[in-house]
Write an enzyme that holds these catalytic residues in place. Structure first.
Site, PDB file in Angstrom:
ATOM      1  N   TYR A  78       0.833  -1.204   0.000  1.00  0.00           N
ATOM      2  CA  TYR A  78       0.000   0.000   0.000  1.00  0.00           C
ATOM      3  C   TYR A  78       0.869   1.255   0.000  1.00  0.00           C
ATOM      4  O   TYR A  78       0.624   2.208  -0.756  1.00  0.00           O
ATOM      5  CB  TYR A  78      -0.912  -0.031   1.223  1.00  0.00           C
ATOM      6  CG  TYR A  78      -1.861   1.145   1.368  1.00  0.00           C
ATOM      7  CD1 TYR A  78      -2.869   1.368   0.442  1.00  0.00           C
ATOM      8  CD2 TYR A  78      -1.745   2.016   2.452  1.00  0.00           C
ATOM      9  CE1 TYR A  78      -3.748   2.440   0.587  1.00  0.00           C
ATOM     10  CE2 TYR A  78      -2.615   3.084   2.604  1.00  0.00           C
ATOM     11  CZ  TYR A  78      -3.617   3.298   1.674  1.00  0.00           C
ATOM     12  OH  TYR A  78      -4.471   4.357   1.815  1.00  0.00           O
ATOM     13  N   GLU A  84     -12.055   5.307   4.851  1.00  0.00           N
ATOM     14  CA  GLU A  84     -11.488   6.041   5.985  1.00  0.00           C
ATOM     15  C   GLU A  84     -12.524   6.157   7.102  1.00  0.00           C
ATOM     16  O   GLU A  84     -12.200   6.072   8.286  1.00  0.00           O
ATOM     17  CB  GLU A  84     -11.027   7.436   5.550  1.00  0.00           C
ATOM     18  CG  GLU A  84      -9.876   7.459   4.562  1.00  0.00           C
ATOM     19  CD  GLU A  84      -8.569   6.941   5.126  1.00  0.00           C
ATOM     20  OE1 GLU A  84      -8.474   6.745   6.351  1.00  0.00           O
ATOM     21  OE2 GLU A  84      -7.630   6.727   4.333  1.00  0.00           O
ATOM     22  N   TRP A 138      -6.042   0.336  10.233  1.00  0.00           N
ATOM     23  CA  TRP A 138      -6.174   0.452   8.784  1.00  0.00           C
ATOM     24  C   TRP A 138      -5.907  -0.901   8.120  1.00  0.00           C
ATOM     25  O   TRP A 138      -6.445  -1.203   7.059  1.00  0.00           O
ATOM     26  CB  TRP A 138      -5.222   1.524   8.256  1.00  0.00           C
ATOM     27  CG  TRP A 138      -5.313   1.745   6.788  1.00  0.00           C
ATOM     28  CD1 TRP A 138      -4.327   1.584   5.858  1.00  0.00           C
ATOM     29  CD2 TRP A 138      -6.473   2.167   6.041  1.00  0.00           C
ATOM     30  NE1 TRP A 138      -4.787   1.869   4.595  1.00  0.00           N
ATOM     31  CE2 TRP A 138      -6.103   2.231   4.685  1.00  0.00           C
ATOM     32  CE3 TRP A 138      -7.778   2.490   6.402  1.00  0.00           C
ATOM     33  CZ2 TRP A 138      -6.995   2.608   3.681  1.00  0.00           C
ATOM     34  CZ3 TRP A 138      -8.672   2.863   5.404  1.00  0.00           C
ATOM     35  CH2 TRP A 138      -8.274   2.917   4.060  1.00  0.00           C
TER      36      TRP A 138
END
Length: 232
Positions: free
Chosen positions: A50, A72, A80
């Protein structure tokens, strides 16, 4: 991504998948490939990919921007990494984050999604996606595109830190621009778009380059930002 570190949990399974790295100066980590990266990228293979291919790269495609805003929002209170690992399931469940189609979802669709074990089954967050899809449609009708609206909140170069260290990054979970974006979105009826979530979104979609000084990817992200045509 500094704001994400506060919620990152390290289970035994995650440790087993951690790429072999060595810590250098604070905020940086050196991989087995000899490349120095932001420290958070070294904790798992998912974070590494990522960080290297997506985070901080500018984008202007409305569906991708909407997806990032929604994810988000789903991340609030979670790591995350949890969201990254469920991202494909989220995309399938929410029709590729096509907000025109999502805007037509009903309570029956919400109940169906609450039974989907592949995503985060949080009623408020699922309902938020549907609500925000409707608000996105309104915004596109008014502004021409979601991207054109969002990029108006890009910070000026003068407002950014001259030297972006780990310490500096940890001290700014929000910024005046993320607060302004959050305030305007909420005024328009969006939900789960607080200032911290808005700043994490700005980091992710390349509105700011928060790869710390010394990270090998910082220069590449900045080059892409320089070449990027801001939507009007």
């Amino acid at each position: 991504m500094a704001t994400r570190q506060k919620n990152a949990s390290r289970t035994g399974a995650q440790r087993e998948e951690t790429p072999r790295t060595s810590t250098t100066e604070e905020g940086l980590i050196e991989g087995v490939d000899g490349v120095r990266r932001c420290r958070w990228a070294g904790s798992t293979a998912e974070y590494l990919a990522y960080h290297d291919t997506e985070w901080g790269r500018p984008m202007a495609e409305d569906r991708r921007l909407f997806e990032k805003l929604c994810l988000e929002g789903f991340q609030a209170g979670l790591s995350w990494l949890t969201i990254l690992r469920k991202r494909e399931a989220f995309r399938e469940a929410f029709l590729g984050f096509d907000f025109v189609r999502l805007a037509r979802f009903t309570e029956r669709d919400v109940e169906r999604l609450l039974g989907n074990a592949g995503i985060v089954r949080h009623r408020g967050k699922i309902e938020s996606v549907v609500n925000n899809a409707r608000r996105a449609c309104e915004l596109v009708e008014e502004q021409g595109s979601l991207a054109a609206f969002l990029w108006r909140f890009e910070p000026t170069a003068a407002s950014r830190p001259r030297h972006l260290t780990w310490e500096v990054l940890r001290s700014m979970p929000t910024t005046p621009e993320s607060t302004a974006l959050s305030k305007e979105l909420r005024r328009r009826g969006w939900t789960f778009v607080g200032p911290t979530t808005s700043y994490a979104f700005m980091q992710a979609m390349g509105m700011v380059n928060d790869h710390v000084d010394g990270c090998a990817l910082r220069r590449e992200a900045e080059r892409q930002r320089k070449d990027f045509t801001r939507p009007a």
